[in-house]
Design an enzyme around this catalytic site. Structure first.
Site, PDB file in Angstrom:
ATOM      1  N   MET A  72      -9.089   8.403   9.036  1.00  0.00           N
ATOM      2  CA  MET A  72      -9.675   8.858   7.862  1.00  0.00           C
ATOM      3  C   MET A  72     -10.947  10.130   8.160  1.00  0.00           C
ATOM      4  O   MET A  72     -11.862   9.719   7.727  1.00  0.00           O
ATOM      5  CB  MET A  72     -10.160   7.817   7.080  1.00  0.00           C
ATOM      6  CG  MET A  72      -9.194   6.681   6.695  1.00  0.00           C
ATOM      7  SD  MET A  72     -10.023   5.284   6.032  1.00  0.00           S
ATOM      8  CE  MET A  72     -10.048   4.229   7.311  1.00  0.00           C
ATOM      9  N   LYS A  88      -3.302   4.137  -3.393  1.00  0.00           N
ATOM     10  CA  LYS A  88      -3.415   5.166  -4.099  1.00  0.00           C
ATOM     11  C   LYS A  88      -2.175   6.010  -4.350  1.00  0.00           C
ATOM     12  O   LYS A  88      -1.286   6.237  -3.440  1.00  0.00           O
ATOM     13  CB  LYS A  88      -4.240   6.365  -3.278  1.00  0.00           C
ATOM     14  CG  LYS A  88      -5.902   5.763  -3.162  1.00  0.00           C
ATOM     15  CD  LYS A  88      -6.496   6.918  -2.462  1.00  0.00           C
ATOM     16  CE  LYS A  88      -7.961   6.472  -2.455  1.00  0.00           C
ATOM     17  NZ  LYS A  88      -8.573   6.683  -1.018  1.00  0.00           N
ATOM     18  N   ASP A 113       0.889  -1.370  -0.025  1.00  0.00           N
ATOM     19  CA  ASP A 113       0.072  -0.078  -0.039  1.00  0.00           C
ATOM     20  C   ASP A 113       1.061   1.549   0.033  1.00  0.00           C
ATOM     21  O   ASP A 113       2.102   1.227   0.390  1.00  0.00           O
ATOM     22  CB  ASP A 113      -0.745   0.202   1.362  1.00  0.00           C
ATOM     23  CG  ASP A 113      -1.836  -0.954   1.260  1.00  0.00           C
ATOM     24  OD1 ASP A 113      -2.168  -1.434   0.327  1.00  0.00           O
ATOM     25  OD2 ASP A 113      -2.493  -1.158   2.387  1.00  0.00           O
TER      26      ASP A 113
HETATM   27  N1  SAH Z   1      -4.519  -0.573   8.792  1.00  0.00           N
HETATM   28  C1  SAH Z   1      -4.134   0.831   9.136  1.00  0.00           C
HETATM   29  C2  SAH Z   1      -5.254   1.856   8.996  1.00  0.00           C
HETATM   30  C3  SAH Z   1      -5.478   2.168   7.558  1.00  0.00           C
HETATM   31  S1  SAH Z   1      -6.681   3.225   7.103  1.00  0.00           S
HETATM   32  C4  SAH Z   1      -3.729   0.809  10.777  1.00  0.00           C
HETATM   33  O1  SAH Z   1      -4.048  -0.064  11.397  1.00  0.00           O
HETATM   34  O2  SAH Z   1      -2.997   2.011  10.926  1.00  0.00           O
HETATM   35  C5  SAH Z   1      -5.807   4.687   6.718  1.00  0.00           C
HETATM   36  C6  SAH Z   1      -5.976   5.953   7.794  1.00  0.00           C
HETATM   37  O3  SAH Z   1      -5.151   5.263   8.833  1.00  0.00           O
HETATM   38  C7  SAH Z   1      -5.237   7.059   7.276  1.00  0.00           C
HETATM   39  O4  SAH Z   1      -6.261   7.729   6.688  1.00  0.00           O
HETATM   40  C8  SAH Z   1      -5.112   7.916   8.819  1.00  0.00           C
HETATM   41  O5  SAH Z   1      -6.112   8.086   9.328  1.00  0.00           O
HETATM   42  C9  SAH Z   1      -4.533   6.484   9.368  1.00  0.00           C
HETATM   43  N2  SAH Z   1      -3.122   6.463   9.509  1.00  0.00           N
HETATM   44  C10 SAH Z   1      -2.462   5.465   8.843  1.00  0.00           C
HETATM   45  N3  SAH Z   1      -0.982   5.767   8.885  1.00  0.00           N
HETATM   46  C11 SAH Z   1      -0.935   6.991   9.409  1.00  0.00           C
HETATM   47  C12 SAH Z   1       0.296   7.709  10.027  1.00  0.00           C
HETATM   48  N4  SAH Z   1       1.223   7.332   9.699  1.00  0.00           N
HETATM   49  N5  SAH Z   1       0.024   8.989  10.326  1.00  0.00           N
HETATM   50  C13 SAH Z   1      -1.283   9.289  10.662  1.00  0.00           C
HETATM   51  N6  SAH Z   1      -2.257   8.503  10.371  1.00  0.00           N
HETATM   52  C14 SAH Z   1      -2.462   7.206   9.912  1.00  0.00           C
END
Ligand code: SAH
Length: 283
Positions: free
Chosen positions: A193, A78, A56
């Site tokens: 998100m 994306k 991803d």
């Molecule tokens: N599976 C992932 C989440 C995926 S959804 C997890 O467990 O973290 C994607 C969302 O995760 C982003 O829109 C944001 O809200 C959050 N996110 C993921 N990585 C991030 C990061 N390094 N900093 C801030 N938000 C993050």
């Protein structure tokens, strides 16, 4: 590295007894929120053996350095405003690669089972009769808060944390969520998100009686060198977010734990010390 242990021996010890990646299997692996130091040993073990990595946008490309030299890397997130591949196409691709007898590593940001569609991908593998493993990762809502100096729980403040997503499959605010109940019952709210609907969400929380002066934070690019943190109050959060240049990926935290950052911004302290004296040993 301890002097008495050669690096080869040290690596052997680290990976001894961890699972062997069999051809034709798919491993769904969480890579953590960004800093590759937050990957698990199982994740690195998977990277070292994979034939194909389907990853991803949020996965640190440097972590791919652990992989085999002839590994095939496919991007499934994306990028640059282009539409992301459809979830169905990603799943079909995983199945296709597994049927070609490849060791398929599906590397996902954070934890695969937290707002990561890991469950959907795994169910499709079940339906296609493909063997798989799932490796948890540090989710952004835990690792990101830690790097911002905000404990997700603190004994005198909260006995619960709520993780939620700010939009559903259609891109709208999740209709299944009872915002008034969340405002009343969730001591600390960690939102994924949620930038797109930030104004609506904060308004719903305020309307339901959440104190307007309560601490609120936005953490962008958490755990990466681009990490930025905005500290505000529930009432002012949207306005201050708009005035700033904060970009997704971002987490939003609402709750009294936010104020602990004043004393606990350990990363900021480190970075400040580095600017004052980049080379403390004078080497
Ligand atoms: N599976 C992932 C989440 C995926 S959804 C997890 O467990 O973290 C994607 C969302 O995760 C982003 O829109 C944001 O809200 C959050 N996110 C993921 N990585 C991030 C990061 N390094 N900093 C801030 N938000 C993050």
């Amino acid at each position: 590295m301890p002097n008495s242990v050669s690096s080869g021996h040290y690596t052997d010890l680290l990976f001894a007894g961890l699972p062997e990646f069999e051809p034709g299997h798919v491993w769904l692996v969480g890579a953590g929120p960004g800093d590759r130091g937050l990957m698990t040993l199982h994740a690195v073990n998977a990277l070292r053996q994979a034939d194909v990595i389907v990853h991803d946008a949020l996965v640190d490309e440097q972590s791919l350095a652990f992989a085999k030299p002839d590994v095939i890397v496919e991007f499934a997130g994306k990028r640059g405003g282009r539409p992301s591949p459809k979830q169905k196409d990603i799943t079909l691709r995983l199945i296709e690669l597994a049927k070609q007898n490849k060791r398929v590593l599906r590397l996902k940001g954070g934890d695969p089972f937290i707002f990561g569609r890991g469950g959907e991908e795994a169910l499709a593998l079940v339906a296609a009769d493909i063997s798989f493993r799932v490796v948890p990762g540090i989710t952004a809502g835990i690792g990101g808060l830690c790097y911002a100096g905000i404990p997700a729980t603190h004994r005198e403040i909260n006995q619960s944390v709520t993780f939620l997503t700010g939009h559903d499959q259609t891109g709208s605010m999740p209709t299944a969520l009872d915002w008034a109940a969340i405002a009343k019952g969730s001591q600390v709210i960690v939102m994924y998100m949620a930038m797109k609907h930030l104004e609506n969400i904060t308004q719903k929380l305020l309307d339901a009686g959440r104190p307007k002066e309560q601490g609120a934070a936005i953490i962008c690019n958490a755990t990466t060198p681009q990490q930025k943190v905005l500290i505000s109050t529930l009432e002012n959060l949207t306005k201050e977010a708009r005035e700033s240049d904060l970009q997704p990926p971002a987490l939003i935290v609402i709750g009294d734990v936010v104020k602990l950052r004043d004393g606990l911004d350990w990363l900021g302290v480190y970075q400040h010390a580095k600017t004052l004296n980049p080379n403390p040993l004078g080497l």
